[in-house]
Design a protein around this motif. Structure first.
Motif, PDB file in Angstrom:
ATOM      1  N   ALA A 157      50.701  38.241  51.557  1.00  0.00           N
ATOM      2  CA  ALA A 157      50.351  37.060  50.765  1.00  0.00           C
ATOM      3  C   ALA A 157      49.030  37.263  50.036  1.00  0.00           C
ATOM      4  O   ALA A 157      48.883  36.900  48.857  1.00  0.00           O
ATOM      5  N   VAL A 158      48.043  37.859  50.704  1.00  0.00           N
ATOM      6  CA  VAL A 158      46.745  38.110  50.080  1.00  0.00           C
ATOM      7  C   VAL A 158      46.874  39.123  48.947  1.00  0.00           C
ATOM      8  O   VAL A 158      46.273  38.961  47.869  1.00  0.00           O
ATOM      9  N   LEU A 159      47.655  40.168  49.155  1.00  0.00           N
ATOM     10  CA  LEU A 159      47.838  41.181  48.115  1.00  0.00           C
ATOM     11  C   LEU A 159      48.504  40.595  46.876  1.00  0.00           C
ATOM     12  O   LEU A 159      48.079  40.849  45.740  1.00  0.00           O
ATOM     13  N   VAL A 160      49.548  39.787  47.080  1.00  0.00           N
ATOM     14  CA  VAL A 160      50.239  39.168  45.943  1.00  0.00           C
ATOM     15  C   VAL A 160      49.315  38.190  45.234  1.00  0.00           C
ATOM     16  O   VAL A 160      49.264  38.135  43.999  1.00  0.00           O
ATOM     17  N   PHE A 161      48.555  37.418  46.009  1.00  0.00           N
ATOM     18  CA  PHE A 161      47.629  36.458  45.408  1.00  0.00           C
ATOM     19  C   PHE A 161      46.563  37.172  44.580  1.00  0.00           C
ATOM     20  O   PHE A 161      46.215  36.715  43.475  1.00  0.00           O
ATOM     21  N   ALA A 162      46.046  38.279  45.078  1.00  0.00           N
ATOM     22  CA  ALA A 162      45.034  39.032  44.330  1.00  0.00           C
ATOM     23  C   ALA A 162      45.599  39.537  43.005  1.00  0.00           C
ATOM     24  O   ALA A 162      44.936  39.463  41.955  1.00  0.00           O
ATOM     25  N   ALA A 163      46.837  40.044  43.023  1.00  0.00           N
ATOM     26  CA  ALA A 163      47.456  40.528  41.792  1.00  0.00           C
ATOM     27  C   ALA A 163      47.672  39.388  40.793  1.00  0.00           C
ATOM     28  O   ALA A 163      47.418  39.535  39.594  1.00  0.00           O
ATOM     29  N   LEU A 164      48.133  38.231  41.291  1.00  0.00           N
ATOM     30  CA  LEU A 164      48.365  37.091  40.411  1.00  0.00           C
ATOM     31  C   LEU A 164      47.054  36.526  39.875  1.00  0.00           C
ATOM     32  O   LEU A 164      47.000  36.013  38.746  1.00  0.00           O
ATOM     33  N   LEU A 165      45.988  36.620  40.667  1.00  0.00           N
ATOM     34  CA  LEU A 165      44.692  36.142  40.202  1.00  0.00           C
ATOM     35  C   LEU A 165      44.190  37.006  39.050  1.00  0.00           C
ATOM     36  O   LEU A 165      43.607  36.492  38.082  1.00  0.00           O
ATOM     37  N   LEU A 166      44.411  38.298  39.129  1.00  0.00           N
ATOM     38  CA  LEU A 166      44.045  39.183  38.018  1.00  0.00           C
ATOM     39  C   LEU A 166      44.849  38.845  36.764  1.00  0.00           C
ATOM     40  O   LEU A 166      44.311  38.841  35.646  1.00  0.00           O
ATOM     41  N   ALA A 167      46.136  38.551  36.950  1.00  0.00           N
ATOM     42  CA  ALA A 167      46.952  38.143  35.810  1.00  0.00           C
ATOM     43  C   ALA A 167      46.457  36.832  35.217  1.00  0.00           C
ATOM     44  O   ALA A 167      46.465  36.644  33.995  1.00  0.00           O
ATOM     45  N   THR A 168      45.996  35.928  36.076  1.00  0.00           N
ATOM     46  CA  THR A 168      45.477  34.648  35.602  1.00  0.00           C
ATOM     47  C   THR A 168      44.223  34.846  34.759  1.00  0.00           C
ATOM     48  O   THR A 168      44.050  34.201  33.713  1.00  0.00           O
ATOM     49  N   VAL A 169      43.341  35.728  35.198  1.00  0.00           N
ATOM     50  CA  VAL A 169      42.114  35.998  34.443  1.00  0.00           C
ATOM     51  C   VAL A 169      42.451  36.485  33.031  1.00  0.00           C
ATOM     52  O   VAL A 169      41.786  36.123  32.056  1.00  0.00           O
ATOM     53  N   GLY A 170      43.513  37.270  32.911  1.00  0.00           N
ATOM     54  CA  GLY A 170      43.887  37.788  31.600  1.00  0.00           C
ATOM     55  C   GLY A 170      44.456  36.741  30.659  1.00  0.00           C
ATOM     56  O   GLY A 170      44.402  36.906  29.440  1.00  0.00           O
ATOM     57  N   VAL A 171      45.001  35.643  31.200  1.00  0.00           N
ATOM     58  CA  VAL A 171      45.637  34.639  30.355  1.00  0.00           C
ATOM     59  C   VAL A 171      44.752  33.430  30.109  1.00  0.00           C
ATOM     60  O   VAL A 171      45.068  32.588  29.267  1.00  0.00           O
ATOM     61  N   VAL A 172      43.616  33.336  30.801  1.00  0.00           N
ATOM     62  CA  VAL A 172      42.783  32.139  30.711  1.00  0.00           C
ATOM     63  C   VAL A 172      42.226  31.943  29.303  1.00  0.00           C
ATOM     64  O   VAL A 172      42.296  30.841  28.730  1.00  0.00           O
ATOM     65  N   ARG A 173      41.663  32.979  28.725  1.00  0.00           N
ATOM     66  CA  ARG A 173      41.011  32.821  27.413  1.00  0.00           C
ATOM     67  C   ARG A 173      41.988  32.405  26.319  1.00  0.00           C
ATOM     68  O   ARG A 173      41.735  31.423  25.598  1.00  0.00           O
ATOM     69  N   PRO A 174      43.129  33.114  26.128  1.00  0.00           N
ATOM     70  CA  PRO A 174      44.062  32.647  25.090  1.00  0.00           C
ATOM     71  C   PRO A 174      44.647  31.272  25.396  1.00  0.00           C
ATOM     72  O   PRO A 174      44.917  30.487  24.477  1.00  0.00           O
ATOM     73  N   LEU A 175      44.826  30.930  26.674  1.00  0.00           N
ATOM     74  CA  LEU A 175      45.348  29.609  27.012  1.00  0.00           C
ATOM     75  C   LEU A 175      44.333  28.524  26.680  1.00  0.00           C
ATOM     76  O   LEU A 175      44.697  27.447  26.193  1.00  0.00           O
ATOM     77  N   ALA A 176      43.048  28.805  26.913  1.00  0.00           N
ATOM     78  CA  ALA A 176      42.007  27.842  26.531  1.00  0.00           C
ATOM     79  C   ALA A 176      41.961  27.655  25.024  1.00  0.00           C
ATOM     80  O   ALA A 176      41.721  26.542  24.531  1.00  0.00           O
TER      81      ALA A 176
END
Length: 357
Positions: A225-244
């Motif tokens: 669960a921690v490994l998957v969450f870490a990977a998804l968090l990195l993906a989230t960081v990449g989408v935050v700026r264009p989404l904002a």
């Protein structure tokens, strides 16, 4: 040959509301002082409440005994069993799941430009729950990875269905919410029908899991669960700026080079995956994704809910606090979050209605 250019020195620290703390190779890091302060307070609150959770229960311990059990493998084996084997994985699950739900809620609230646009309101949590229920009831397995796959597929299929039904010459946020609520209601009925079609033991297993509980979880389930969450968090960081940038409107975002459809798709997939991760691990937990981004936004006084670190810390604190209460009254944590979240939802609706008037 021209002389080698010396690296840029670190920029001096300024003491305004926004502080430039580091600058090198053409990059600059801007830090909002209030956000840093809020994150520090939230982290300390999680640490304090987590320490209290580890120390109290059917076997009460002092904070010194808890610390000794955590750092000394040769300490009292009974304390090690209680703190490290039983209580610590549950606490860490609360932190990870609370943060994952909060980040997922922030993505969908930004995507829909509406504080009601959380995965448990627009049906994506119901889709993950339905997919996991199919695995539990029809396939008849409780294997973690299989249930996780069912939850992920159910959430992804629901997101695709909602997206297709809501798309009419573009994706309107309000239409997405209305369609999501309708699809979520239908999936809830489908899940109830599945539970009524099997024997009592299978139905009880799925219904108990569906209440959302952190009990009975260990490091074996925590590590993936921690490994998957870490990977998804990195993906989230990449989408935050264009989404904002999309929050300013599609035309403005297009002028800034943002591809709207690709950004929305990436944000939807990431948000659904975060929700499915929590649903597969502990069952559906409502209202953390709804409340945490709004609370973090008000604490930081930000213009958007896309403040990932304070939002994640707020979600972690909310779920740790809810599980602390759940353990004392012997109820699943999902029941506690639904009870408190219902009051929050009523307040939020009343506030929106008053603002429109």
């Amino acid at each position: 040959m021209p002389p080698a250019r010396a690296p840029l020195p670190a920029a001096p620290v300024h003491f305004g509301r926004t502080t430039r703390t580091w600058r090198r190779w053409g990059l600059a890091l801007l830090v909002d002082r209030r956000t840093v302060l809020v994150c520090g307070v939230l982290a300390l609150a999680v640490l304090a409440l987590g320490s209290l959770t580890l120390a109290t229960g059917s076997r009460s311990l002092t904070l010194g005994q808890v610390l000794t059990a955590l750092v000394d493998p040769d300490s009292d084996p009974r304390n090690r069993l209680v703190v490290v084997t039983w209580r610590l994985p549950r606490l860490l699950f609360a932190v990870v799941c609370g943060a994952a739900l909060a980040v997922s809620g922030a993505l969908f609230q930004s995507l829909t430009r509406n504080p009601l646009g959380s995965p448990d309101v627009i049906g994506f949590s119901a889709g993950s729950y339905a997919g996991a229920t199919v695995v539990l009831v029809l396939i008849g397995t409780t294997d973690y990875l299989t249930v996780a796959a069912g939850a992920l597929l159910g959430g992804a299929a629901t997101a695709l269905l909602v997206y297709l039904l809501a798309y009419r010459n573009g994706l309107q946020p309000f239409r997405l919410i209305i369609v999501g609520i309708a699809v979520g209601a239908g999936l809830g009925s489908l899940t109830s029908m599945l539970l009524l079609s099997v024997n009592a033991q299978q139905a009880m297993l799925a219904a108990t899991w569906g209440a959302g509980s952190l009990s009975g979880l260990g490091f074996e389930q925590l590590q993936p669960a921690v490994l998957v969450f870490a990977a998804l968090l990195l993906a989230t960081v990449g989408v935050v700026r264009p989404l904002a940038q999309l929050e300013m409107g599609d035309d403005t975002a297009l002028a800034l080079g943002v591809r709207a459809h690709r950004t929305r798709l990436a944000a939807t997939v990431t948000g659904v995956a975060l929700t499915a991760l929590v649903t597969a691990a502990v069952g559906p937990i409502a209202f953390v994704a709804l409340a945490a981004p709004q609370i973090a936004q008000r604490l930081t006084r930000g213009a958007t809910a896309l403040r990932i670190l304070p939002t994640a810390l707020t979600g972690a604190l909310l779920l740790v606090a809810a599980d602390f209460v759940a353990q004392r009254i012997d109820l699943p944590v999902g029941v506690v979050t639904v009870s408190v979240g219902g009051l929050y939802l009523a307040w939020l609706l009343a506030r929106q209605y008053a603002a429109r008037r």
